[in-house]
Structure formats: C-alpha cells, structure tokens
Design an enzyme around this catalytic site. Structure first.
Site, PDB file in Angstrom:
ATOM      1  CB  VAL A 279       7.675  95.278 -14.804  1.00 21.19           C
ATOM      2  CG1 VAL A 279       7.175  95.914 -13.520  1.00 21.19           C
ATOM      3  CG2 VAL A 279       8.457  96.282 -15.623  1.00 21.19           C
ATOM      4  CD  GLU A 284       8.745  95.269  -8.918  1.00 20.81           C
ATOM      5  OE1 GLU A 284       7.590  95.583  -9.179  1.00 20.81           O
ATOM      6  OE2 GLU A 284       9.308  94.272  -9.409  1.00 20.81           O
ATOM      7  CG  ASP A 326      26.580  91.760  35.006  1.00 19.62           C
ATOM      8  OD1 ASP A 326      27.299  91.020  35.696  1.00 19.62           O
ATOM      9  OD2 ASP A 326      26.340  92.943  35.297  1.00 19.62           O
ATOM     10  CG  ASN A 706       4.675  92.778 -10.141  1.00 16.72           C
ATOM     11  OD1 ASN A 706       5.214  91.827  -9.583  1.00 16.72           O
ATOM     12  ND2 ASN A 706       5.268  93.941 -10.282  1.00 16.72           N
TER      13      ASN A 706
END
Length: 883
Positions: A279, A284, A326, A706
C-alpha cells in the site's frame, strides 16, 4: 398554442410592451414564480455517497483485510491506526471531489450562454437562466435561442432547428404568420423559435412564452446532463503508471514475504508488513493529486480571463507552438474608433471623447450613420457590431443628441446587410418625412449613387467626384483605416427593400481603426522567445491586416501576407511547402481557416486557433486548442472551443500557455516526488529484509509515512508558484515521456539515496547501543530505537527533499525559499506531527517508538538534509555546465 395566436394577443397575454419589455421588478417576480430558465440536471451525489465511492478501491479492500487480520491477532491499536488512515484518505478524496465540483460549477456559470433582452426600454445581455416568460428577446446571427419564443419581428431570419426537428436545413421565420392548425409540427412553426436552436441568418425579436422544463426541448428531456467527467490523457497515463508500479511493488512484497517465510519469521506479522509495504509503495494518490492540481490551476486561470472548458486542454497548452489569432478584438482593442471622416468639404480628423467642431454636412453624415444601425450604446456599454458602435460614438463626438434623435425617428423599413451587396439600408420617418439611409462599402455606393452632397445641396455624381472618393479611400487604407461610406435619399412614400438602394445621394465616408492592444506586442515577443510562432488569420484586407501585424511584430514584410484568393491559386503541395513562410492570412473564408490549421498540423505543429463567429466553429474543432472569444464570441463558437477568453485578448492566450506549462510542470514535480519517496521506502524494506535484518519499519509506521508524503507535500508542490523562465523553454513535445529530461533518473537516484540513508539510520540505532542488525537476541528497546531512527530519518528526508523538487536546475534560493508558503507549511506541519507522535505517550506507544537521545536527534537532523544538499550540489553542477 402560441403559434396559433396573433402577436397582439400574445403581448396582451403577457402584459408586455415590446418597445419597453418587462421591468426589472416584474422580471424578478416572474423568476420567483416560474423558476430558473434551465433544464433539470442529474442529482448531485450526497457527501455520504461520495465517501462510500472513495472506499470502492482494491487497495482499500486490501487495507480492510489487514484490519481484520490485526483484530484477529489482537493488535487493536494497529487496527485503529489502519482504519484512521482509510478514513483520512476517504475524507481527503471527498474534499478534493467537492472542491473540483465547485470549481467546475463556477466555470460552467461563467461560460453559460447569454441572452439579449429588452428590459425597462434598454437592451442588455443577461444570463439565459434568468430569462422569464414575457421577456422580449433580441436575436442575431450566431446566437442560441434562450427560451421558446413567439416571434414579434423578423428580418430575413433563419434558425437551425436540427436538435428538435432533425431537419439539417435552417428554417425561415416570419413573425407575421399565424398558423391555424394546433397540430402544426415543430419544423413548420415559422412564427416561433425554440430553446437551444441557433440563429444562422438575419435578426428578430420574440416574446418568451416558455422557459426551462416547459420548453419543447424540456418536454423531451427528463434529465439532461451534457457534461461528463472524463479522465485526461495525463490522468490515464499516470493511472497506468500507478498500476504498473503497483504490480512491481506487489511482486517485490510477495518476494519479501517468500524470503521471510523461508527465513522462518512470524508469518502473520510479515503478511501485515508486506500488505502495508504494498500500500505504501503504490502511489495511489497520483490521480487525486492530478485532479486537484488541475482543478486549482484551471480555477486560477479563470481568474486570469482564461476559462478551460476541457481539462485535456491544460496539457495541450504546454505543447502549443503556433497561435493562429483573429485580428479584431484579440490583437486589437475591439473598439473601432472613427479617426477621420471625408465629405466634399474636406477631410476632418476626429478626437475620441472630445467635443469636435463639425459642419452641417458632417453632422448629417453622423446622423445618417446612427439611423442606419442596429447597435446600441448606453452608460458605457454597447451591443452590436463594433463598427456600428463606433459610428454611434462618432455622433457623440460631434455633439449629436442620440436619444432625442432616436425618439424623433421611427424605422419603418429596412434592407438587411448581406455579404454580396455589402450594404445596409433603413427607411426612417421624421415628422411625416421619409428618408432612406444606406451605408456600406464605398465602392458599392459609388456604383449605385447618382448624386453627391456638395456645398449643402445634391449635385450629379461625376467621374471627378468618384476619383476623389477613390483616392481618399486608398489613402485611408494605406493608413490601415477601414472605410465605410454613407448615402441617403428622401422618398415620398413607403417603398420596399428592393427600391431603397436606388438614386442615392452620396454624403461621404469615415475612416476607422481598431487600435492594437498595448500589451499584445510584448506578448508576441514573449511567445517568440518561447518558441511559439504568432499568426494572424483575418477576414480583413491584406494591407490593413499586414499594417497591424507589422505594428505588433508578427510580420516583417508584406511577402509574409497572403489572401484567401491567393491560397486558392496554390495546389495543396505548393501551399504545404510555403505555409511556414506566412504570418498573415487575409480575406479568408471558414474553409480557408480549416485548411490553414490542418496544413500546419500536418507539419507536426500543435496549433491554437481563435474564433468568435458561427463560421469559426470548424476551424476551432480542427485546432489542437480551439479558443473562443468570451465577449464577442457567439454561443456556437464557445461550444466548439476548448478555452474561452473572457477578455478577448491575445495576451491572455500567451498567459494561458505559460500557466499551462507551469501546471504541467507542477504535476510532474508532485509525481516524481511521490515516486521517489515510495521507491525509498521499498528499497529500505527490501534490502534490510533480504539481508536477514529485522524490518526497519512496522506496518503502522509505513502507512503513516504514506499518508504524510502522499498528501500535503505533494499537493503543495502541485500548487507551486510558476517559473518565470518557463517561457524561455521550447514547447514540450506532446509525445514526450513523462520521465524525459532526466526526471526518471532523478527519481531512481533520489529513491536509492533516501532508502540508503534510512538503512544507515536503522544500522546506527543498533550501533550506538553496541549492537548490529545481524545480531540475535537484541533487546527490544534497541530495536525500537533503531526503528524510531529509521522512521524519523525517512520522513525528514522526504519532507526536506520536497524543497529540492521545486526546480530541476535552479537552487532553492533562486526560486525563493519562502515563495511557496503552502510547501513550507506542509513541511512544518509534517515535522510538528512527527514531534507529536514521538512526544505523546499514547501515540508513541501506538507507533512503537521512543524518545531519541541527543545523538539520535543529531543523526536525524544531519541525514534528513543530505538528499536536499546533494540535490542542490548536482543542480549547481548543471548550472556551471550550462554557463
């Protein structure tokens, strides 16, 4: 059925005078009664639904399995920590999704279609959502119909109704028609216009008879949700990258589990450790960080006048190397200004917003221009063609009272402008007298006029007169002035349109210019330094277009200008061979614009194209980035675009490219940072376990790390301030690898370094107590000390390393140590949380830590800054090599 009733009946039913419209008070009351003029969309998800959606991920399922295992093992604190991590991740995800949703809703509101209505006798532009039954809507070419209407006035009006009827041919409209059959099909209701259809020709006015879900389109749409959320190419690439890294990480973790099982370690603990490492090693957070950085970046861009309608446009912006723009309103101020006018009395200069002295002939010329116009200008706000607005302002500058003039003159007929005649005529009544006023191209007026006003009276138009007008026209054109002639004719009775443009008396002509925007020249130069070529594509004359382009530094010589007719004389191979030589395309048609864009793209260019009209939609679709004008742009042009400029400014395009480059770079920083940190964790765990040591980090510590590095520091990097030198770089190749230019090598080197330092800190935790990681029967406190050192060192390395990730070459002092306060705050908060975890007895016990001694703290401090210092030394080497 409204289409079966006369205009008078409809007006009486809604109690409205078409010349005045509703009052603001009445409109507000009706809005409360009938509700907003919008179709019902898909119901928004509740916070609970969003929260549950965040838990529907296979990684989360793995963590839930880990919770059950730890509970079964009796490790209740570990189970609680893992659950907290799951909940925190879900809460962060919900917050990000709500923030992104709010940003998208805000952008949709900014980009929502507008409607021209007459209220309290004044024509104004409002959001289509606040149109109410009884509103008088003004329709012109290129505008979407904002509600179902019973038309009360039409002039050569045609509406494209394929969305409702399936008929691809536009339907002609006639307000005076009354249909007797209540079953008349939608496509045959010539006196009505319907919500979401498009005016393709002419103009008209109508009374709103139905809004929102009561409209015809509302009846056939129970739920309409046209905006679908799609992942951008970048998000898809990162998602695939995450999955690939995840598979590798799981493979390594399975290998670790196999090795530790062979080594005879505790299987339950090793399983939990392996799951936690899997994990921790899978980034993730990639997709979430990309989403939040994109949404924040896009919102910031909207504040700087660039609305991104499609997120992939942000990525493409960084690769644009040609801007096709333009002229009118984008390179210029879109404020046509009459600089001089000419009659047979001579040429007269006009100073804007000053009271100019004018002869009676000059005032008559200005009066004629005002009465032959569909534009309005009140309280500094104008509607209609910029040329016509300039003519209204000419009257102001010459001292005419436009309000009194318009009150005393009634238009009773007109011959609308078309591109073949290049003329517009109106029949006006004043105190019982009728006069035709005709304005348009001076060449066309010279062909049909029979007299000219000289010394206050009409005289026959001679060749000498025509030569005078032709010479002054050429002279004004050489000064990049646009010329427009005006003529008049008294008539005895009402005449039809075909008779208006006969036996006219020529009054004179005006010379106008739309001045270049002051900031555009520097933007063109900035784009040139960034490897971006600026190209002008306009319907204007070749010499006028080149004059403006030359002023702005777009073109150097007239040889760099080409007209649509000259393009037609070249075959495809010849045009493709020469296209890189041109910087100005003049007098071009919509087909030419598409051809130019496609040919440029065929040469491998990434092309941005601007447009504002209905006829620009094909070229906007053909370009890599279609850019619509927010002020003058039609709804169909906005619908075909990827980006909308709320200020119609070329400089905003260049600014958006700069912001797009910085957004992409910020995402890249965040991603490389995440991969580096995760790689460091994997290396530290894999090497130590392979050597037969105890794990330097336990499962809860890995999950905490993490959570720390995959959230605030990574997001703060994604919100980094823009690099002021980003426009000195060449455009990014859209096919360029995400790890190009040494980014992949930096991630690997950084991961190895952080992992190595973590291993060294773990070893030192044994060493300072007289042990090594290879020893058996090591006291529990020594192992806890070693793990605490590894844990603190790993987090310190990652947090400080985030500072080095802000720029691949510049030092932290060059970019400004405190220029990203979000990152400073994320690092400070991370360090504070580390101190809380190690200092509070409960969390200290929960994470299996203990307070470090002086040597331990010194080691964390020294090792933590090593990756930052080594990275800064490497960047110094790169700068010296580039010098």
């Amino acid at each position: 059925m409204w289409f079966t009733r006369s205009v008078e009946d409809v007006l009486q039913q809604f109690n409205v005078n078409p010349a005045i419209g509703l009052s603001e008070a009445e409109a507000k009351q009706r809005l409360a009664t009938y509700g907003p003029n919008r179709l019902k969309g898909k119901k928004k998800k509740s916070i609970l639904e969003l929260f549950v959606a965040q838990l529907q991920d296979w990684l989360i399922y793995v963590l839930f399995a880990a919770v059950l295992i730890t509970l079964f093992m009796g490790e209740y604190i570990d189970a609680i920590i893992i659950l907290v991590v799951i909940i925190l991740n879900a809460v962060l995800g919900v917050a990000q999704e709500i923030k992104a949703g709010n940003a998208i809703e805000a952008l949709q509101k900014i980009a929502s279609p507008k409607a021209l209505v007459r209220r309290d006798g004044v024509v104004k532009e409002i959001d289509s959502e606040v149109v109410v039954p009884g509103d008088v809507l003004i329709l012109d070419t290129g505008r979407y119909v904002a509600a179902d209407l019973r038309l009360v006035e039409t002039a050569n009006m045609q509406v494209e109704e394929s969305a409702l009827t399936g008929e691809s041919v536009p339907s002609s409209k006639d307000a005076g028609c009354i249909l007797n059959d209540p079953q008349t099909p939608l496509g045959d209701r010539t006196n009505a216009a319907f919500m979401s259809t498009l005016v393709t020709y002419g103009r008209g006015e109508g009374i709103a008879v139905a809004t929102g879900m009561q409209t015809e389109v509302g009846k056939i749409a129970n739920i309409i949700d046209t905006e679908t959320v799609t992942a951008t190419p970048l998000e898809l690439r990162l998602d695939e990258l995450g999955k690939t890294i995840g598979k590798l990480a799981i493979g390594i973790c399975l290998l670790i589990f196999g090795v530790t099982m062979w080594q005879g370690r505790d299987l339950a603990q090793m399983f939990l450790l392996s799951v936690s490492l899997a994990v921790a090693s899978i980034p993730e957070g990639l997709a979430a960080i990309v989403a939040i950085v994109l949404s924040i970046g896009v919102t910031n861009m909207s504040r700087r006048n660039a609305i991104i309608r499609r997120l992939p446009a942000v990525e493409t912006l960084g690769s644009v190397n040609i801007i096709c723009s333009d002229k009118t309103g984008t390179l210029t101020q879109n404020k046509m200004t009459v600089q001089k006018y000419f009659t047979l009395e001579g040429e007269v200069a006009v100073e804007r917003e000053k009271q100019n002295q004018a002869t009676e002939t000059g005032k008559l010329l200005a009066k004629a221009m005002i009465l032959c116009s569909d534009a309005t200008h009140e309280n500094g706000e104008g509607t209609g063609d910029p040329t016509e607005i300039a003519l209204l302002l000419l009257g102001d500058d010459l001292g005419l009272d436009r309000k009194a003039m318009q009150a005393n003159h009634k238009r009773i007929g007109e011959y609308a402008f078309d591109s073949e005649r290049k003329l517009m005529s109106t029949l006006v009544e004043e105190e019982g007298e009728l006069t035709v006023y005709t304005k348009g191209a001076i060449d066309n007026l010279l062909r049909i006029a029979t007299h000219v006003l000289e010394n206050g009276r009409p005289v026959p138009l001679t060749d000498h007169h025509k030569k005078q007008f032709s010479e002054i026209t050429d002279h004004m054109s050489d000064e990049a002035l646009r010329t427009l002639g005006i003529a008049y004719r008294p008539v005895d009775a009402v005449i039809d349109a075909a008779e208006m443009e006969k036996d006219l008396i020529l009054l004179g002509l005006v010379g106008m210019i739309d001045p270049p925007r002051l900031e555009v020249k520097s933007s063109v130069e900035l784009a040139k330094c960034a490897g971006i070529t600026s190209v002008m594509i306009t319907g204007d004359h070749k010499h006028t277009a080149f004059a403006i382009a030359h002023m702005l530094g777009i073109a150097e010589t007239i040889d760099q200008a080409i007209t649509g007719q000259e393009i037609d004389e070249l075959n495809e191979a010849e045009f493709a061979a020469k296209i890189n030589d041109y910087r100005v395309y003049a007098r071009v048609s919509p087909e030419h614009k598409v051809k130019i864009v496609r040919t440029l793209k065929a040469h491998g260019n990434i092309v941005s194209m601007t447009g504002d009209g209905v006829n620009d939609a094909p070229s906007l679709n053909a370009a890599d980035i279609g850019v619509a004008m927010g002020i003058t742009g039609t709804d169909v042009a906005k619908g075909a675009s990827d980006m909308i400029l709320t200020d119609d400014n070329f400089a905003t395009i260049v600014s958006a490219i700069e912001q797009g480059r910085n957004i992409y770079n910020n995402i890249k920083k965040a991603v490389i940072f995440l991969l580096t940190c995760n790689l460091g964790e994997v290396i530290a765990m894999f090497i130590t376990l392979l050597l037969g040591w105890e794990a330097p980090l336990i499962a809860t510590q890995l999950l905490w790390i993490n959570l720390m590095t995959d959230s605030l520091p990574a997001i703060a990097l994604g919100m980094d301030t823009g690099d002021p030198d980003v426009m000195k770089e060449k455009p990014r190749d859209p096919k360029e690898s995400f790890f190009a230019n040494g980014a992949g090598g930096r991630a690997i080197a950084g991961g190895i370094l952080i992992g190595g330092l973590t291993i060294f800190a773990f070893w030192y935790g044994y060493y300072e107590h007289g042990y090594t990681p290879f020893d058996k029967n090591v006291p529990a406190e020594v192992l806890k000390n070693a793990r605490t050192l590894a844990f603190m060192t790993l987090v310190a390395c990652q947090l400080y390393y985030a500072l080095a990730m802000r720029n691949a070459v510049k030092s932290i002092f060059q970019v400004g140590l405190f220029s990203n306060l979000y990152l400073i705050g994320a690092i400070a908060l991370g360090l504070l949380l580390q101190l809380v975890i190690i200092g509070v007895p409960f969390t200290q016990q929960a994470f299996n830590l203990h307070m470090l001694d002086r040597n331990g703290w010194l080691m964390v401090l020294v090792l933590g800054v090593v990756p930052l210092l080594l990275n800064e030394l490497y960047k110094l080497y790169l700068r010296l090599r580039q010098a």
